[in-house]
Design a protein around this motif. Structure first.
Motif, PDB file in Angstrom:
ATOM      1  N   ASP A 242      -5.837  -2.656  -6.771  1.00 15.13           N
ATOM      2  CA  ASP A 242      -6.767  -1.559  -6.497  1.00 15.13           C
ATOM      3  C   ASP A 242      -6.066  -0.256  -6.865  1.00 15.13           C
ATOM      4  O   ASP A 242      -5.490   0.426  -6.014  1.00 15.13           O
ATOM      5  CB  ASP A 242      -7.167  -1.575  -5.020  1.00 15.13           C
ATOM      6  N   CYS A 243      -6.083   0.065  -8.146  1.00 13.24           N
ATOM      7  CA  CYS A 243      -5.431   1.283  -8.616  1.00 13.24           C
ATOM      8  C   CYS A 243      -5.999   1.665  -9.981  1.00 13.24           C
ATOM      9  O   CYS A 243      -6.662   0.857 -10.638  1.00 13.24           O
ATOM     10  CB  CYS A 243      -3.909   1.091  -8.714  1.00 13.24           C
ATOM     11  N   CYS A 244      -5.736   2.876 -10.396  1.00  5.62           N
ATOM     12  CA  CYS A 244      -6.159   3.323 -11.719  1.00  5.62           C
ATOM     13  C   CYS A 244      -5.494   2.464 -12.799  1.00  5.62           C
ATOM     14  O   CYS A 244      -4.348   2.026 -12.635  1.00  5.62           O
ATOM     15  CB  CYS A 244      -5.788   4.783 -11.939  1.00  5.62           C
ATOM     16  N   TYR A 245      -6.205   2.207 -13.865  1.00  8.76           N
ATOM     17  CA  TYR A 245      -5.709   1.497 -15.044  1.00  8.76           C
ATOM     18  C   TYR A 245      -5.298   0.054 -14.748  1.00  8.76           C
ATOM     19  O   TYR A 245      -4.606  -0.576 -15.557  1.00  8.76           O
ATOM     20  CB  TYR A 245      -4.516   2.236 -15.678  1.00  8.76           C
ATOM     21  N   SER A 246      -5.734  -0.475 -13.613  1.00  6.91           N
ATOM     22  CA  SER A 246      -5.317  -1.842 -13.256  1.00  6.91           C
ATOM     23  C   SER A 246      -5.838  -2.869 -14.254  1.00  6.91           C
ATOM     24  O   SER A 246      -5.239  -3.937 -14.413  1.00  6.91           O
ATOM     25  CB  SER A 246      -5.786  -2.194 -11.844  1.00  6.91           C
TER      26      SER A 246
ATOM     27  N   GLY B  53       0.830  -1.204   0.000  1.00  6.98           N
ATOM     28  CA  GLY B  53       0.000   0.000   0.000  1.00  6.98           C
ATOM     29  C   GLY B  53       0.862   1.251   0.000  1.00  6.98           C
ATOM     30  O   GLY B  53       1.779   1.372   0.818  1.00  6.98           O
ATOM     31  N   VAL B  54       0.584   2.166  -0.922  1.00  6.97           N
ATOM     32  CA  VAL B  54       1.364   3.409  -1.026  1.00  6.97           C
ATOM     33  C   VAL B  54       0.400   4.582  -0.899  1.00  6.97           C
ATOM     34  O   VAL B  54      -0.425   4.826  -1.795  1.00  6.97           O
ATOM     35  CB  VAL B  54       2.139   3.486  -2.357  1.00  6.97           C
ATOM     36  N   SER B  55       0.513   5.297   0.218  1.00  2.98           N
ATOM     37  CA  SER B  55      -0.426   6.399   0.490  1.00  2.98           C
ATOM     38  C   SER B  55       0.227   7.774   0.375  1.00  2.98           C
ATOM     39  O   SER B  55      -0.479   8.769   0.199  1.00  2.98           O
ATOM     40  CB  SER B  55      -1.016   6.247   1.896  1.00  2.98           C
TER      41      SER B  55
ATOM     42  N   TYR C 221      -1.391  -8.197  -3.397  1.00  2.00           N
ATOM     43  CA  TYR C 221      -2.400  -7.128  -3.360  1.00  2.00           C
ATOM     44  C   TYR C 221      -1.681  -5.793  -3.405  1.00  2.00           C
ATOM     45  O   TYR C 221      -0.695  -5.576  -2.683  1.00  2.00           O
ATOM     46  CB  TYR C 221      -3.224  -7.241  -2.078  1.00  2.00           C
ATOM     47  N   PHE C 222      -2.145  -4.901  -4.272  1.00  2.00           N
ATOM     48  CA  PHE C 222      -1.575  -3.559  -4.351  1.00  2.00           C
ATOM     49  C   PHE C 222      -2.694  -2.547  -4.306  1.00  2.00           C
ATOM     50  O   PHE C 222      -3.715  -2.681  -5.000  1.00  2.00           O
ATOM     51  CB  PHE C 222      -0.780  -3.363  -5.643  1.00  2.00           C
ATOM     52  N   VAL C 223      -2.488  -1.487  -3.501  1.00  2.00           N
ATOM     53  CA  VAL C 223      -3.420  -0.368  -3.454  1.00  2.00           C
ATOM     54  C   VAL C 223      -2.602   0.918  -3.452  1.00  2.00           C
ATOM     55  O   VAL C 223      -1.641   1.068  -2.700  1.00  2.00           O
ATOM     56  CB  VAL C 223      -4.368  -0.461  -2.237  1.00  2.00           C
TER      57      VAL C 223
ATOM     58  N   VAL D 231       1.335 -13.286   6.176  1.00  2.00           N
ATOM     59  CA  VAL D 231       0.919 -12.037   5.528  1.00  2.00           C
ATOM     60  C   VAL D 231       2.009 -10.987   5.718  1.00  2.00           C
ATOM     61  O   VAL D 231       2.331 -10.591   6.843  1.00  2.00           O
ATOM     62  CB  VAL D 231      -0.421 -11.538   6.096  1.00  2.00           C
ATOM     63  N   HIS D 232       2.594 -10.516   4.625  1.00  2.00           N
ATOM     64  CA  HIS D 232       3.658  -9.521   4.640  1.00  2.00           C
ATOM     65  C   HIS D 232       3.068  -8.178   4.185  1.00  2.00           C
ATOM     66  O   HIS D 232       2.619  -8.046   3.047  1.00  2.00           O
ATOM     67  CB  HIS D 232       4.799  -9.940   3.709  1.00  2.00           C
ATOM     68  N   VAL D 233       3.068  -7.199   5.073  1.00  3.57           N
ATOM     69  CA  VAL D 233       2.499  -5.889   4.781  1.00  3.57           C
ATOM     70  C   VAL D 233       3.631  -4.908   4.471  1.00  3.57           C
ATOM     71  O   VAL D 233       4.507  -4.673   5.308  1.00  3.57           O
ATOM     72  CB  VAL D 233       1.654  -5.379   5.967  1.00  3.57           C
ATOM     73  N   LEU D 234       3.625  -4.341   3.257  1.00  6.20           N
ATOM     74  CA  LEU D 234       4.644  -3.388   2.825  1.00  6.20           C
ATOM     75  C   LEU D 234       3.977  -2.023   2.706  1.00  6.20           C
ATOM     76  O   LEU D 234       3.253  -1.747   1.752  1.00  6.20           O
ATOM     77  CB  LEU D 234       5.251  -3.822   1.493  1.00  6.20           C
TER      78      LEU D 234
END
Length: 516
Positions: A134-138, A13-15, A82-84, A52-55
């Protein structure tokens, strides 16, 4: 669902972003941890926390790609990625996943190109691979909307067991800035709602393909971008979560539960027969389900494989016997089979899955989804690194296998010898034959007497010359115009008539005996 063993979920997840052109998205972290809670909920997905590895807010696409590849290479069961965050496009229209230091002007240089994610999937020995973006243009990950490659993920059809779920073909949706303090991104929020609410009249265990129609409906009702999906092999059936709305089933069942249980009991009561050609040839050419049992010495026989013959049980059993006979560290004399003929059209039903479901968690049917039933995996899988308990790693091909026990000397063209090897070997032999690969005037003199596979490969490689390489992998053999190319699962190479041994690179660093 509730995976065991070598199963890994990688949640990215990149916020926050350094480039002012990429706005921060606080909802991303809410989505990231919502997904973590969903996966580790014992009443739903049932993953262990250690799996579960959370980055969170990773910096540097190269470091992220390396981390992703290393984790994927360790995964032998189920791999979930999973990517968001922000999804951005290169000048050629390819999808990049933005990291915290991605620059919108140079996404291909500073972001994680999706092709690198795909490469990690290709290199992973995982049997089931799930990707949720979960991102634009996925949607470009599965639709191939740009460039000469008609589908970025189309080539992944050769990857065993892949399911990918994407949030939007174009721009994804997030709540208002104020709402993002406590809200998830719209797609992950809807996915979480569907799984936690369950789906009435759906199976007790929900696959992502079961969830997808309900998720699409919820997003459409909320006037949000519609998701997309693609699946290869049997990944579409992977049980992602328990269905909390399951009430014992109120819909029509094609096969009633009591009939399932009766079928499994009747199959289990069938007599065992030694796995020999005479016993197999006594069978009627009929469809059905069969079990392979292995017992060495005084060990109690255990079920190692559950299979079905859509048209012919004996045809399948003959292929299995041939495969076992062509392997090291295994003896077909230790095997028996049992079977049950069925009148159903087995091209439309999968009765073997009923047996596997009942055997799940008991350590039985170890060869299912573990390489035993696989055919030629294709060129893209040749560089796959196998886990130590994969069928091919435990029982590598026998290069001392006798093509003939006696015979007269004869001269063959190199192509004729290659074809004979392909037809007679109990394992796959794949070779390059297009574009004038073979010189019709190249002859191979096969001496009289016995001939092993190893001897035949030495003769063939001598005839083909130093521009060709024969590579014996743990499960099959390749011959291509290439030089000094190494493969992770190679046990021997042949060049210009010379044989060179190799030590395969397998997980857990298990060493197996590869025979003479």
């Amino acid at each position: 669902m509730a995976p065991e063993g070598d199963d890994i979920a990688i949640l990215i997840g990149v916020s926050q972003y350094q480039d002012p052109s990429l706005p921060n998205v606080p909802a991303v972290l809410n989505s990231l941890h919502t997904m973590r809670r969903l996966l580790t909920d014992p009443d739903l997905c049932g993953w262990a926390e250690s799996q579960v590895h959370v980055l969170e807010d990773p910096v540097g696409s190269s470091e992220l790609a390396l981390r992703l590849h290393r984790l994927a290479e360790k995964t032998t069961g189920t791999l979930l990625v999973y990517f968001v965050g922000h999804g951005v496009l290169t000048k050629t229209g390819a999808l990049c996943l933005a990291t915290s230091d991605t620059q919108l002007r140079y996404p291909d240089l500073t972001g994680l190109e999706y092709d690198k994610v795909r490469s990690a999937l290709l290199g992973s020995p995982a049997q089931v691979k799930l990707v949720i973006l979960d991102c634009c243009y996925s949607g470009r990950a599965i639709n191939g909307l740009a460039g000469s490659d008609q589908s970025h993920f189309a080539a992944a059809a050769e990857i065993s067991g892949v399911y990918t779920l994407t949030a939007a073909d174009q721009v994804a949706h997030v709540p208002s800035p104020e709402a993002q303090k406590i809200a998830c991104t719209s797609f992950t929020g809807a996915l979480n709602d569907v799984v936690r609410s369950g789906i009435p009249n759906a199976p007790a265990l929900l696959s992502l393909s079961d969830i997808y129609p309900k998720l699409k409906h919820v997003l459409r009702v909320r006037n949000l971008p519609e998701p997309n999906q693609r699946a290869t092999d049997t990944a579409t059936f992977y049980p992602f979560s328990r269905n909390v709305a399951y009430a014992g089933g109120t819909g029509f069942r094609l096969i009633p539960r009591e009939r399932e249980d009766l079928f499994v009991k009747i199959l289990a009561a069938q007599p065992h027969h030694n796995l020999t050609i005479p016993n197999i040839e006594r069978l009627d050419d009929w469809p059905g389900v069969y079990l392979l049992h292995q017992a060495a010495g005084t060990r109690i026989p255990e079920i190692v494989y559950v299979g079905k013959g859509d048209r012919s049980i004996p045809h399948r059993l003959k292929r299995h016997l041939q495969k076992i006979d062509g392997r090291c560290n295994i003896d077909s004399g230790d095997f028996t089979f049992s079977y049950l003929k069925l009148d159903d059209d087995l091209s439309y039903v999968a009765p073997e899955h009923l047996v596997l479901r009942q055997l799940h968690g008991r350590g039985a049917a170890a060869w299912n989804n573990n390489g035993f039933g696989n055919q030629d995996p294709g060129r893209m899988r040749d560089r796959t690194r196998l886990r130590s308990h994969h069928f091919d790693a435990l029982y590598p091909i026998d290069l001392s296998w006798k093509l003939r026990t006696e015979g007269s000397a004869l001269d063959l063209t190199a192509y004729e010898l290659a074809v004979q090897l392909q037809q007679k070997l109990p394992y796959n032999f794949r070779f390059e034959h297009r574009g004038g690969a073979f010189n019709d005037e190249t002859l191979v003199s096969v001496p009289e007497g016995p001939l092993s596979a190893d001897q035949a490969f030495r003769l063939l490689s001598a005839a083909m010359g130093d521009k060709w390489q024969i590579s014996a992998l743990m499960g099959y053999v390749l011959m291509y115009r290439e030089q000094a190319i190494t493969y992770p699962s190679a046990i021997r190479y042949y060049v210009s008539g010379q044989a060179m041994g190799a030590i395969p690179d397998v997980y857990e660093e298990d060493i197996v005996d590869y025979g003479p």
